[in-house]
Design a protein around this motif. Structure first.
Motif, PDB file in Angstrom:
ATOM      1  N   VAL A 311       0.768  -1.247  -0.017  1.00 27.57           N
ATOM      2  CA  VAL A 311       0.203   0.065   0.073  1.00 27.57           C
ATOM      3  C   VAL A 311       0.727   1.171  -0.043  1.00 27.57           C
ATOM      4  CG1 VAL A 311      -1.560   1.226   1.189  1.00 27.57           C
ATOM      5  CG2 VAL A 311      -1.868  -1.109   1.370  1.00 27.57           C
ATOM      6  N   VAL A 312       0.708   2.316  -0.933  1.00 20.87           N
ATOM      7  CA  VAL A 312       1.346   3.526  -0.914  1.00 20.87           C
ATOM      8  C   VAL A 312       0.393   4.628  -0.536  1.00 20.87           C
ATOM      9  CG1 VAL A 312       2.741   4.895  -2.348  1.00 20.87           C
ATOM     10  CG2 VAL A 312       2.901   2.645  -2.768  1.00 20.87           C
ATOM     11  N   LEU A 313       0.868   5.463   0.628  1.00 16.69           N
ATOM     12  CA  LEU A 313       0.128   6.474   1.090  1.00 16.69           C
ATOM     13  C   LEU A 313       0.559   7.744   0.386  1.00 16.69           C
ATOM     14  CD1 LEU A 313       0.171   5.858   4.771  1.00 16.69           C
ATOM     15  CD2 LEU A 313      -1.447   5.241   3.218  1.00 16.69           C
ATOM     16  N   ILE A 314      -0.285   8.390  -0.312  1.00 17.71           N
ATOM     17  CA  ILE A 314      -0.213   9.612  -1.305  1.00 17.71           C
ATOM     18  C   ILE A 314      -1.056  10.783  -0.603  1.00 17.71           C
ATOM     19  CG2 ILE A 314       0.928   8.643  -3.204  1.00 17.71           C
ATOM     20  CD1 ILE A 314      -1.729   8.921  -4.387  1.00 17.71           C
ATOM     21  N   ASP A 315      -0.545  12.068  -0.949  1.00 17.21           N
ATOM     22  CA  ASP A 315      -1.615  13.272  -0.804  1.00 17.21           C
ATOM     23  C   ASP A 315      -1.191  14.369  -1.382  1.00 17.21           C
ATOM     24  OD1 ASP A 315       0.650  14.352   0.633  1.00 17.21           O
ATOM     25  OD2 ASP A 315      -0.050  14.284   2.370  1.00 17.21           O
ATOM     26  N   GLU A 541      -5.261   7.849   7.017  1.00 16.97           N
ATOM     27  CA  GLU A 541      -4.888   7.066   5.940  1.00 16.97           C
ATOM     28  C   GLU A 541      -4.168   5.737   6.232  1.00 16.97           C
ATOM     29  OE1 GLU A 541      -3.798  11.612   4.558  1.00 16.97           O
ATOM     30  OE2 GLU A 541      -5.161  10.612   6.268  1.00 16.97           O
ATOM     31  N   LEU A 542      -3.504   5.885   7.155  1.00 18.35           N
ATOM     32  CA  LEU A 542      -2.691   4.648   7.787  1.00 18.35           C
ATOM     33  C   LEU A 542      -3.910   3.681   8.023  1.00 18.35           C
ATOM     34  CD1 LEU A 542      -0.228   3.218   8.136  1.00 18.35           C
ATOM     35  CD2 LEU A 542       0.216   4.098  10.269  1.00 18.35           C
ATOM     36  N   GLN A 543      -4.775   3.946   8.736  1.00 15.80           N
ATOM     37  CA  GLN A 543      -5.926   3.047   9.204  1.00 15.80           C
ATOM     38  C   GLN A 543      -6.753   2.558   8.070  1.00 15.80           C
ATOM     39  OE1 GLN A 543      -5.661   2.187  12.417  1.00 15.80           O
ATOM     40  NE2 GLN A 543      -4.123   3.740  12.650  1.00 15.80           N
ATOM     41  N   ALA A 544      -6.883   3.254   7.073  1.00 16.58           N
ATOM     42  CA  ALA A 544      -7.205   2.638   5.892  1.00 16.58           C
ATOM     43  C   ALA A 544      -6.594   1.902   4.912  1.00 16.58           C
ATOM     44  CB  ALA A 544      -7.802   3.982   4.845  1.00 16.58           C
ATOM     45  N   ALA A 545      -5.129   2.056   5.202  1.00 12.62           N
ATOM     46  CA  ALA A 545      -4.317   1.114   4.444  1.00 12.62           C
ATOM     47  C   ALA A 545      -4.401  -0.326   5.149  1.00 12.62           C
ATOM     48  CB  ALA A 545      -2.821   1.705   4.746  1.00 12.62           C
ATOM     49  N   LEU A 546      -4.266  -0.045   6.643  1.00 12.24           N
ATOM     50  CA  LEU A 546      -4.131  -1.370   7.301  1.00 12.24           C
ATOM     51  C   LEU A 546      -5.627  -2.088   7.215  1.00 12.24           C
ATOM     52  CD1 LEU A 546      -2.775  -0.126  10.619  1.00 12.24           C
ATOM     53  CD2 LEU A 546      -1.839  -1.827   8.941  1.00 12.24           C
ATOM     54  N   LYS A 547      -6.622  -1.432   7.038  1.00 19.57           N
ATOM     55  CA  LYS A 547      -7.935  -2.164   6.694  1.00 19.57           C
ATOM     56  C   LYS A 547      -7.718  -2.723   5.314  1.00 19.57           C
ATOM     57  CE  LYS A 547     -12.921  -1.440   6.808  1.00 19.57           C
ATOM     58  NZ  LYS A 547     -13.352  -2.376   5.520  1.00 19.57           N
ATOM     59  N   ALA A 548      -7.279  -2.110   4.256  1.00 21.14           N
ATOM     60  CA  ALA A 548      -7.103  -2.673   3.076  1.00 21.14           C
ATOM     61  C   ALA A 548      -6.094  -4.066   2.957  1.00 21.14           C
ATOM     62  CB  ALA A 548      -6.572  -1.737   1.996  1.00 21.14           C
ATOM     63  N   VAL A 549      -5.203  -3.947   3.768  1.00 20.97           N
ATOM     64  CA  VAL A 549      -4.214  -5.017   4.044  1.00 20.97           C
ATOM     65  C   VAL A 549      -5.227  -6.279   4.778  1.00 20.97           C
ATOM     66  CG1 VAL A 549      -2.301  -5.959   5.244  1.00 20.97           C
ATOM     67  CG2 VAL A 549      -2.070  -3.770   4.019  1.00 20.97           C
ATOM     68  N   ALA A 550      -5.758  -5.941   5.677  1.00 27.25           N
ATOM     69  CA  ALA A 550      -6.632  -6.944   6.487  1.00 27.25           C
ATOM     70  C   ALA A 550      -7.685  -7.652   5.596  1.00 27.25           C
ATOM     71  CB  ALA A 550      -7.319  -6.235   7.655  1.00 27.25           C
ATOM     72  N   ASP A 551      -8.364  -6.720   4.507  1.00 27.64           N
ATOM     73  CA  ASP A 551      -9.424  -7.241   3.600  1.00 27.64           C
ATOM     74  C   ASP A 551      -8.758  -7.925   2.355  1.00 27.64           C
ATOM     75  OD1 ASP A 551     -11.113  -6.089   5.369  1.00 27.64           O
ATOM     76  OD2 ASP A 551     -11.525  -4.422   4.050  1.00 27.64           O
ATOM     77  N   GLY A 552      -7.484  -7.890   2.258  1.00 29.23           N
ATOM     78  CA  GLY A 552      -6.560  -8.403   0.971  1.00 29.23           C
ATOM     79  C   GLY A 552      -6.726  -7.760  -0.068  1.00 29.23           C
ATOM     80  N   ARG A 553      -7.300  -6.308  -0.172  1.00 25.32           N
ATOM     81  CA  ARG A 553      -7.436  -5.419  -1.187  1.00 25.32           C
ATOM     82  C   ARG A 553      -6.028  -5.176  -1.736  1.00 25.32           C
ATOM     83  NH1 ARG A 553     -10.961  -0.504   0.204  1.00 25.32           N
ATOM     84  NH2 ARG A 553     -10.080  -1.076   2.308  1.00 25.32           N
ATOM     85  N   ALA A 554      -5.249  -5.168  -1.063  1.00 24.80           N
ATOM     86  CA  ALA A 554      -3.609  -4.696  -1.487  1.00 24.80           C
ATOM     87  C   ALA A 554      -3.093  -6.012  -2.148  1.00 24.80           C
ATOM     88  CB  ALA A 554      -2.998  -4.101  -0.345  1.00 24.80           C
TER      89      ALA A 554
END
Length: 563
Positions: A311-315, A541-554
Motif C-alpha cells: 500500500v502506498v500513502l499519497i496526498d 490514511e494509515l488506518q485505511a491502509a491497514l484495513k485494505a491489507v486486512a481485507d486483502g485488497r492490496a
C-alpha cells in the motif's frame, strides 16, 4: 560591463541523477520583468553563441538586454547593483516559461543542493524557532551535539559569540552558522533553564548523515511501515537497509508512506520502484523538444519485495519523483494507492552550471507514467493561478470528497489489468481518504504556524523529563494521555500570543492536537520513530491502509476493476 556577463555552459546532468523536483516550490515568486531572453543575460560580450532554434531572435534579445543593462549601469540616477538586477531579470523571465524552471544565484546554490545531499558537515542537531529563540528539538543520536551535552529544550543564545536569540534570525541563517568544515569547532552559549547560568559548549563539526527514510518499523507482526520524506542521494541505500531489516523481522506486507514527499533524484525513485516490480517493465519515460531528452526507464533487478501486499500513502504534498513511484506501481497494478490526489509536478529540470557558480535549472522534458499519463497539471493560466491550485482544491471540496476530483475523460488510460486511470495532473488514489476537517480550521492553522504545539510539548518534556525517561516507550504509548487541562493551558498560551480562543474549533481539534502533543513529547523522549508511532496511531490514511491489507485488497490491485 563584460564581467557582468558569463558564457552559457551547458552541463548535461547524468541521467542517473536528474533532480525530479529540484525547483519544487520556487514558482511562488511574483511575475515581473519577463520580457528578456535568457541567453541575453547568460552570454558574454564577444562570446555570443547563437540559438539553433531561433538564432536571429536570440541575438536581438541578447543585444537588447545588454544595451538596457549598460544604460542602467552608466546613466541611472542612483547607484544600483547591476548583477542583482540581472539575477532578478532572469528569475522573472523564467516564470514566463513554466512554474519549475528557475535560476539559483551562486550564493544560494550550495544551500539549495543541501536538501538532496545524503550528508553534510555540521554538529547534528534538530532545532526550531520559538518566539525568536533558537530551541533544540533533539540532537542526533551519537552525534557531536549529543556528545557535547546538548539536550532537547536547550535555548541557543549565541554562536561563536554572536547573539542569535531575539534577533529575528531565520532557520537558513542558523544553518549557515552551525554548519562548516569537518574538524572545525563551534562555540555555543546555551540556556538550559530560565534563571540559570548559561552554559558554554564547544562542539566539533563532523560529517552528519542527512537521512530521508524518517521511520521504518512493524505496525503489527507482519505489516511494515516505511516513511520516505524525499528522494535524496542516499535514499535508495537507506530504503534497502530498512526493507532488509523489516524482512528479517518477518514482514510480509508493507505500507510505503510518500505523503508530503516533494520528490528529488529520479534514479533513486525508479530504483526504489524496481524493488517492487518483477521482470523488465517500463517505470517512467520522458519526452522533450529534442530526442536527446527522451528517455525510458525499465525495471531490471530482482527486487526484495516483488510479492506481498503493498500500500502506498499519497496526498496533495506528494510530488515529482514521489509521483513517478506511485504512478508506476499503480499502472502495473502492483500497489494500492491510499489517500488523496498528488500535487501534479511532472516536469524535468536539467541543471546548467554557469561560469560564475550560479545555476539554471531548465525544464527540458515531461514525465509520463508507463500507461502514458502526464503527471504535470496545467500551468496555462500563469504563476498566480498555479500557486492557488491546491487552495482551489480545498475550496472545491476535493480534499473532502472523492467525487469532487475533476478529471478529463479525454485523458483516460488503463493499467496493466485494465483499470481506468486519468492523466492531466497528479496521481489519483485507488482508495480516497478525506483530509481531517480539523486541519482546515483557521484556529488550528494559527497554532501550527506559530509553533505553539511543538513549543508546549518541548516544555512539557523538560518539566517531566525524569518521569518520561523512567518509562519504556511501550508504557508511554499505552498509558500517557494529554488531559483537557493541558489543552486549556495550550489555548491560554496561544491567547497570550494573540491567538483568540475559539472554543468550538478547540473542541473540534482536541483529538488531533492531543495526539500531536503526545507525538512531539515522544520525539523528545524516545526519538523520531516513536514520533511516527504515536502520530500514526490515529492517522486516517494509515488506518485505511491497514484495513485494505486486512481485507486483502492490496494483494491484487486489479481486483478493484471488478474482474
Amino acid at each position: 560591463m563584460a564581467g557582468l556577463f558569463t558564457r552559457f555552459t551547458q552541463v548535461v546532468f547524468p541521467g542517473s541523477a536528474k533532480p525530479a523536483s529540484a525547483a519544487f516550490g520556487r514558482w511562488r515568486q511574483p511575475l515581473l520583468l519577463g520580457a528578456t531572453l535568457m541567453c541575453g543575460v547568460l552570454l558574454g560580450a564577444g562570446r555570443f553563441q547563437a540559438s539553433r532554434q531561433n538564432p536571429e531572435g536570440t541575438l536581438r534579445g541578447y543585444l537588447r538586454f545588454k544595451e538596457v543593462l549598460s544604460h542602467v549601469d552608466e546613466e541611472y540616477v542612483d547607484s544600483v547593483d547591476v548583477e542583482a538586477l540581472s539575477d532578478y531579470a532572469i528569475a522573472r523571465m523564467l516564470e514566463r516559461l513554466d512554474p519549475h524552471s528557475t535560476f539559483i544565484p551562486a550564493r544560494e546554490r550550495e544551500q539549495s543542493a543541501a536538501f538532496l545531499q545524503s550528508d553534510y558537515d555540521g554538529i547534528g542537531v534538530e532545532f526550531n524557532l520559538f518566539r525568536d529563540t533558537v530551541t533544540v528539538i533533539a540532537p542526533l543520536g551519537g552525534g557531536p551535539a549529543e556528545q557535547a551535552g546538548l539536550q532537547p529544550g536547550d535555548r541557543i543564545l549565541a554562536v561563536n559569540n554572536q547573539p542569535v536569540s531575539g534577533r529575528h534570525i531565520t532557520i537558513t541563517q542558523m544553518f549557515g552558522k552551525l554548519r562548516g568544515p569537518a574538524g572545525s569547532r563551534v562555540q555555543l552559549q546555551v540556556l538550559r533553564r530560565p534563571g540559570s547560568k548559561p552554559l558554554l559548549l564547544s562542539v566539533p563539526r563532523q560529517r552528519i548523515p542527512n537521512t530521508s527514510v524518517d521511520a521504518a518499523y512493524l505496525l503489527n507482526e507482519t505489516t511494515g511501515y516505511i516513511k520516505i520524506s524525499r528522494f535524496a542521494s542516499g535514499t535508495y541505500d537507506e530504503f534497502k537497509q530498512a526493507l532488509g531489516d523489516l524482512n528479517r523481522q518477518g514482514m510480509t506486507k508493507l505500507v510505503l508512506d510518500l505523503r508530503g514527499n516533494p520528490g528529488g533524484y529520479l534514479d533513486r525513485a525508479t530504483k526504489l520502484a524496481d524493488e517492487f516490480i518483477a521482470g523488465t517493465r517500463k517505470l517512467v519515460y520522458t519526452e522533450g523538444k529534442d530526442d536527446q531528452f527522451d528517455t525510458q526507464t525499465f525495471s531490471r533487478v530482482n527486487g526484495e519485495f516483488e510479492e506481498g501486499q503493498l500500500v502506498v500513502l499519497i496526498d496533495e504534498g506528494s510530488a515529482s519523483a514521489a509521483e513517478v513511484v506511485a504512478g508506476a506501481l499503480q499502472d502495473h497494478d502492483r500497489a494500492l494507492l491510499v489517500g488523496r490526489r498528488t500535487f501534479g509536478k511532472g516536469l524535468v529540470q536539467q541543471p546548467v552550471v554557469l561560469n560564475d557558480g550560479s545555476e539554471l535549472r531548465l525544464t527540458i522534458a515531461r514525465y509520463y507514467t508507463p500507461s502514458g499519463r502526464c503527471i504535470q497539471k496545467s500551468y496555462a493560466e500563469g504563476p498566480a493561478a498555479y500557486s492557488q491550485e491546491l487552495r482551489n482544491r480545498q475550496r472545491q471540496g476535493e480534499l473532502q470528497h472523492a467525487d469532487s476530483i475533476h478529471v478529463d475523460d479525454a485523458l483516460r488510460y488503463h493499467t496493466a489489468h485494465g483499470r481506468v486511470v486519468y492523466g492531466g495532473g497528479g496521481i489519483s488514489p485507488d482508495v480516497f481518504v478525506a483530509r481531517d476537517q480539523a486541519t482546515l480550521a483557521p484556529y488550528y492553522a494559527r497554532l501550527q504556524s506559530q509553533n505553539l504545539v511543538r513549543e508546549y510539548a518541548l516544555q512539557f518534556f523538560q518539566s517531566h523529563k525524569a518521569e518520561l525517561e523512567a518509562l519504556r516507550f511501550e508504557q508511554f504509548q499505552e498509558s500517557f494521555q494529554i488531559s483537557p487541562a493541558q489543552l486549556a493551558e495550550l489555548a491560554d498560551r496561544a491567547e497570550q500570543d494573540g491567538i483568540a480562543l475559539d472554543e468550538t474549533a478547540l473542541r473540534q481539534c482536541a483529538p488531533l492536537l492531543s495526539n500531536q502533543l503526545k507525538a512531539h513529547i515522544a520525539r523528545s523522549a524516545y526519538g523520531k520513530t516513536a514520533y511516527y508511532q504515536v502520530l500514526n496511531s490515529r492517522d486516517a490514511e494509515l488506518q485505511a491502509a491497514l484495513k485494505a491489507v486486512a481485507d486483502g485488497r492490496a494483494l491484487l490491485a486489479q481486483d478493484l476493476s471488478g474482474n
